[in-house]
Design an enzyme around this catalytic site. Sequence first.
Site, PDB file in Angstrom:
ATOM      1  N   ASP A   1       1.104  -1.210   0.141  1.00  0.00           N
ATOM      2  CA  ASP A   1      -0.215   0.011   0.089  1.00  0.00           C
ATOM      3  C   ASP A   1       1.252   1.430  -0.208  1.00  0.00           C
ATOM      4  O   ASP A   1       0.368   2.519  -0.398  1.00  0.00           O
ATOM      5  CB  ASP A   1      -0.647   0.185   1.263  1.00  0.00           C
ATOM      6  CG  ASP A   1      -0.559  -0.468   2.603  1.00  0.00           C
ATOM      7  OD1 ASP A   1       0.707  -0.420   2.843  1.00  0.00           O
ATOM      8  OD2 ASP A   1      -1.487  -0.390   3.044  1.00  0.00           O
TER       9      ASP A   1
ATOM     10  N   LYS B   1       3.792  -3.386  16.397  1.00  0.00           N
ATOM     11  CA  LYS B   1       4.468  -1.652  15.329  1.00  0.00           C
ATOM     12  C   LYS B   1       5.733  -1.171  16.037  1.00  0.00           C
ATOM     13  O   LYS B   1       5.742   0.312  15.192  1.00  0.00           O
ATOM     14  CB  LYS B   1       3.253  -1.303  14.569  1.00  0.00           C
ATOM     15  CG  LYS B   1       3.096  -2.454  13.198  1.00  0.00           C
ATOM     16  CD  LYS B   1       2.821  -1.825  12.118  1.00  0.00           C
ATOM     17  CE  LYS B   1       1.463  -1.212  12.489  1.00  0.00           C
ATOM     18  NZ  LYS B   1       0.451  -0.834  11.850  1.00  0.00           N
TER      19      LYS B   1
ATOM     20  N   ASP C   1      -4.783   0.567   5.865  1.00  0.00           N
ATOM     21  CA  ASP C   1      -6.190  -0.308   7.513  1.00  0.00           C
ATOM     22  C   ASP C   1      -7.082   0.859   7.256  1.00  0.00           C
ATOM     23  O   ASP C   1      -8.363   0.582   8.207  1.00  0.00           O
ATOM     24  CB  ASP C   1      -5.083  -0.112   8.198  1.00  0.00           C
ATOM     25  CG  ASP C   1      -4.124  -1.156   8.533  1.00  0.00           C
ATOM     26  OD1 ASP C   1      -4.447  -1.592   7.664  1.00  0.00           O
ATOM     27  OD2 ASP C   1      -2.853  -0.928   9.470  1.00  0.00           O
TER      28      ASP C   1
ATOM     29  N   SER D   1      -4.691  -4.759  12.792  1.00  0.00           N
ATOM     30  CA  SER D   1      -4.946  -3.502  12.650  1.00  0.00           C
ATOM     31  C   SER D   1      -5.183  -2.675  14.283  1.00  0.00           C
ATOM     32  O   SER D   1      -6.883  -1.761  13.787  1.00  0.00           O
ATOM     33  CB  SER D   1      -5.925  -3.292  10.921  1.00  0.00           C
ATOM     34  OG  SER D   1      -5.111  -2.073  10.713  1.00  0.00           O
TER      35      SER D   1
HETATM   36  C1  GLA Z   1       0.759  -2.105   8.470  1.00  0.00           C
HETATM   37  C2  GLA Z   1       0.525  -0.784   7.767  1.00  0.00           C
HETATM   38  C3  GLA Z   1      -0.340  -1.249   6.580  1.00  0.00           C
HETATM   39  C4  GLA Z   1       0.332  -1.904   5.821  1.00  0.00           C
HETATM   40  C5  GLA Z   1       0.712  -3.344   6.272  1.00  0.00           C
HETATM   41  C6  GLA Z   1       0.922  -4.310   5.509  1.00  0.00           C
HETATM   42  O1  GLA Z   1      -0.713  -3.303   9.075  1.00  0.00           O
HETATM   43  O2  GLA Z   1       0.087   0.162   8.795  1.00  0.00           O
HETATM   44  O3  GLA Z   1      -0.552  -0.034   6.135  1.00  0.00           O
HETATM   45  O4  GLA Z   1       2.179  -1.696   5.153  1.00  0.00           O
HETATM   46  O5  GLA Z   1       1.625  -3.145   8.095  1.00  0.00           O
HETATM   47  O6  GLA Z   1       0.199  -4.741   3.816  1.00  0.00           O
END
Ligand code: GLA
Length: 479
Positions: free
Chosen positions: A37, A224, A180, A135
């Site tokens: 993305d 993250k 997300d 997410s």
């Molecule tokens: C996380 C990021 C997304 C995307 C995914 C991997 O969830 O927030 O934007 O990059 O990793 O696809």
Amino acid sequence: MTSIPDLIAEFRRRFQMEPSHLIRVPGRVNLIGEHIDYNGLPVLPMAMEREIRAVIARRPGAEVAVTNTVRRFADRQFTLSRRIPPYQTGDWGNYLKAGVQGIVDWAVEKGLEPDGLSGFSMLIDSDLPMAAGLSSSSALVVTSALATLSAAGLSAGRRELADRLSVAETYVGTLGGGMDHASILLSEAGAALKIDFFPLRTTVVPLPAGFDFVVTNSMITAPKTAAARIGFNRLSMESRLAVMVLKKKYEERTGAALDNVKRMADLYRYLSPSEVLDMAAGIFPGKVWVKENTAAALGLSEAELDRLYLTMRDGCLLPVPEAGFLFWPKVQHAISEGERVKDSVTALQSGNAEAFGRLMNESHASCRDYLGISCPALEKMVTLARSAGAIGSRLTGAGFGGCCVSLVPSALSGRFQEIMAVEYYDKYLKSHHPELYEEARATGYQNLIIVTAPGHGATVRTLAAGGAATPAPATAILQ
Ligand code: GLA
């Protein structure tokens, strides 16, 4: 999960006030299109039937007070202002602040003063697994943004918010893309959503009848923030750098200027995916890419390279990996994964579940081999899933742990779930990560093996005067 009437009662107990709005924000599971993305390439997630629920009420002044039904998440209180200072990196409250700050910035751009916004009290509850690639963090950002809008009585478009909040989340220091927030805000029940970026566009994609999507949580956590932030940010920073090197080389060779190229998708305005791949094959392999030759390829000094491409939001520099920047694998993943998303949409639109399953498997291999974001537990999980009847199984989300999503014929789904419970949790996890096994037992397998239909996007409802437990019809907070 706490029922809505109980949540309202708990809100009254904790804040001694009547709640005005109920906010429901789903998680998402990405079916295919991983880590592209931020390259501007399309992705195909679906919203889940697991969600964050929040009840809120406006409070006088600018204080935002948030409490969580899960005591592990300590209460957070801060002042809404033009520039909200973050908590320490890794604090869950930063996701709340990111959402509020996103709406402050939006309001200022619309010519509204932050004074026009109001503080609020919020009680949060969730049955969405945290730090598992579903997410939960973006859902929290969206929740606090919707709370800020609701408290101020303002409304915003879903699309506008999705764009705005994907940028707003960089407040926490990660460089994700827009998947997300778009999935969380724009999904429609019963279907997956193909999302294209810059500009944001969505297409509803049907899912095959007679199959279940089963999400299984490896229990290996994928936060993250903190240390994993570097691993995550490296992926997007290296992709971005690789694209800039490709652009520069192309310009040098042809004398033509490639305008407005920042991401892989921008290159496709000038070259086909296979032309980009061919060009990259002639540039990246066989060299160790360190700062010196990368800066030289871009016509920059190393200091400029640091400043423009390698500085994270907190001012730290992204360290160069021992093997150098891994541009070639990043490019191979991005290009092939983008093509797999297109092929997946074609397969799903023609009801070809088997073809989609194969693409899911290929996507997993690409994430593992080119991006290095799988791990032994995820490998075990997809292997088990495929032998237990999945016609496709892959890691989902940011990776480095978290969940897998498997496409399983509904007739086999019950048996599939039993096999995963025994083979993954009772055998593999117990012998390889005994501490996580205990946690898995305590969490309950029903929260680790989740069959989910495609859910709908976030909703905001007003609560009837007096805080009656039945939500009134949808308000226009979200348009
Ligand atoms: C996380 C990021 C997304 C995307 C995914 C991997 O969830 O927030 O934007 O990059 O990793 O696809």
